[in-house]
Design an enzyme around this catalytic site. Structure first.
Site, mmCIF file in Angstrom:
data_model
loop_
_atom_site.group_PDB
_atom_site.id
_atom_site.type_symbol
_atom_site.label_atom_id
_atom_site.label_comp_id
_atom_site.label_asym_id
_atom_site.label_seq_id
_atom_site.Cartn_x
_atom_site.Cartn_y
_atom_site.Cartn_z
ATOM 1 N N ILE A 1 0.863 -1.177 0.000
ATOM 2 C CA ILE A 1 0.000 0.000 0.000
ATOM 3 C C ILE A 1 0.903 1.231 0.000
ATOM 4 O O ILE A 1 2.046 1.169 0.450
ATOM 5 C CB ILE A 1 -0.985 0.028 1.192
ATOM 6 C CG1 ILE A 1 -0.268 -0.153 2.531
ATOM 7 C CG2 ILE A 1 -2.057 -1.023 1.031
ATOM 8 C CD1 ILE A 1 -1.219 -0.128 3.729
ATOM 9 N N ASP A 2 0.396 2.321 -0.518
ATOM 10 C CA ASP A 2 1.208 3.519 -0.696
ATOM 11 C C ASP A 2 1.701 4.085 0.643
ATOM 12 O O ASP A 2 1.091 3.854 1.695
ATOM 13 C CB ASP A 2 0.407 4.596 -1.425
ATOM 14 C CG ASP A 2 -0.006 4.175 -2.824
ATOM 15 O OD1 ASP A 2 0.709 3.346 -3.419
ATOM 16 O OD2 ASP A 2 -1.052 4.652 -3.301
ATOM 17 N N LYS A 3 2.758 4.856 0.557
ATOM 18 C CA LYS A 3 3.363 5.463 1.742
ATOM 19 C C LYS A 3 2.326 6.191 2.592
ATOM 20 O O LYS A 3 2.276 6.008 3.813
ATOM 21 C CB LYS A 3 4.469 6.444 1.318
ATOM 22 C CG LYS A 3 5.053 7.264 2.467
ATOM 23 C CD LYS A 3 6.007 8.324 1.957
ATOM 24 C CE LYS A 3 6.463 9.229 3.098
ATOM 25 N NZ LYS A 3 7.335 10.333 2.614
#
Length: 341
Positions: free
Chosen positions: A150-152
């Protein structure tokens, strides 16, 4: 022992020649170098020597390359392996742990795995520290058991395998799209439909490589689909839940940008600017500016995850809504008349 580079193909990897596959991952290497190494037996796929340069890489293939073919350092954008990672004591919010897997609630602001500009301080570094005394550590699969990403600046549930068997078991579920993933999000604007689906072929934006966009031409991207439902409407903001079976980079963020409703405070996709500002009162503009300061990232949270455990039992995990997200959500409820669906 001859030093090697190890790569594992992602679960959505389309068939690709092995020389092209490695050129994408190893910087400053020529196609001729790779082809020569292949003919010399210096490249293995799934522990078997490959001597044909037209060999097609498939999802989950493990590729091992002798480091002697290049002086380049490994490219860590999409593939990495245990021996590249140093241990770092990073706090982990562990939802569940057993002998086969970990379920972690990742906070916003931390990168999942190393890449250019993020060589240290990632979640994977913390996982290696956490598992340093794990009895099966030497049997860890490539990528330290990472099943998905999942994105930062997205928060929520992340699944980690602790051995090769559980990795293969879980990756197959992702490949066959039988894992259930639910996200919640705040998007700008008033979604007219109570529920819907967004489909398209997602790929890099040729004008901005940090973004993804949807294409009509399947040759320019990978098929993606997002199902969504409206949970509550707040006049200028809509609270939604999303169910995805395809997990492409920036999928939900790019899909709602395509729909004309970017995620709240998503700076990459324009959600950090007040939507339809000219139609808002001064009071509402001040309100949204306050909310943007509270939730300093895209309003996206992976809240639910369901899958079949390697022990064949069905697992379902949820995690709380983060404080910053919950704070803005409650302020929207207080500020605007709520239209429940």
């Amino acid at each position: 022992m001859t030093p090697v580079l190890k790569f594992i193909a992602n679960q959505d990897q389309k068939p690709i020649r092995i020389d092209k596959f490695l050129m994408q991952l190893i910087p400053n290497i020529s196609r001729n170098q790779i082809q020569k190494a292949t003919r010399s037996g210096k490249i293995l796929v799934n522990q078997h020597i490959i001597k044909k340069n037209n060999y097609l890489i498939k999802p989950f293939d493990l590729v091992i390359v002798e480091k002697t073919i290049t002086n380049s350092s490994i490219f860590l954008d999409s593939s990495f392996f245990l021996e590249n990672i140093t241990e770092e004591k990073i706090p982990l919010n562990i939802i569940h742990e057993d002998e086969d897997l970990l379920v972690i609630n990742k906070p916003a602001g931390i990168v999942v795995h190393p890449g250019f500009g993020h060589e240290k301080g990632t979640l994977i570094h913390g996982i290696k520290y956490h598992l340093k005394n794990f009895s099966n550590q030497k049997k860890f699969p490539p990528r330290l058991g990472l099943i998905h990403r999942i994105d930062k600046d997205t928060s929520g549930l992340l699944l980690i395998a602790k051995n090769e068997y559980s990795q293969k078991w879980l990756l197959k579920q992702f490949f066959y799209k039988t894992i259930y993933k639910k996200y919640i999000a705040l998007v700008w604007g008033d979604l007219q439909k109570k529920e819907g689906s967004i489909t398209g072929f997602i790929g890099r934006d040729p004008k901005n490589r940090k973004r993804r966009i949807l294409f009509k031409n399947p040759s320019k991207g990978k098929y993606s689909i997002t199902h969504y439902k409206v949970v509550e409407k707040f006049q200028y903001i809509t609270y939604i839940s999303c169910f995805i079976k395809t997990g492409k980079t920036h999928q939900i963020r790019a899909h709602f940008k395509y729909l004309g409703h970017p995620l709240f405070n998503d700076s990459t996709y324009g959600g950090n600017k007040i939507f339809m500002k000219k139609k808002l009162s001064k009071k509402n503009i001040e309100f949204f500016n306050m909310c943007l300061k509270i939730l300093q990232r895209q309003a996206l949270h992976a809240i639910c995850l369901s899958f079949i455990h390697p022990n064949h039992k069905k697992c379902h995990f949820t995690c709380p809504i983060p404080e910053d997200f919950q704070n803005v959500l409650q302020k929207c409820k207080n500020q605007f008349s709520i239209k429940k669906n």
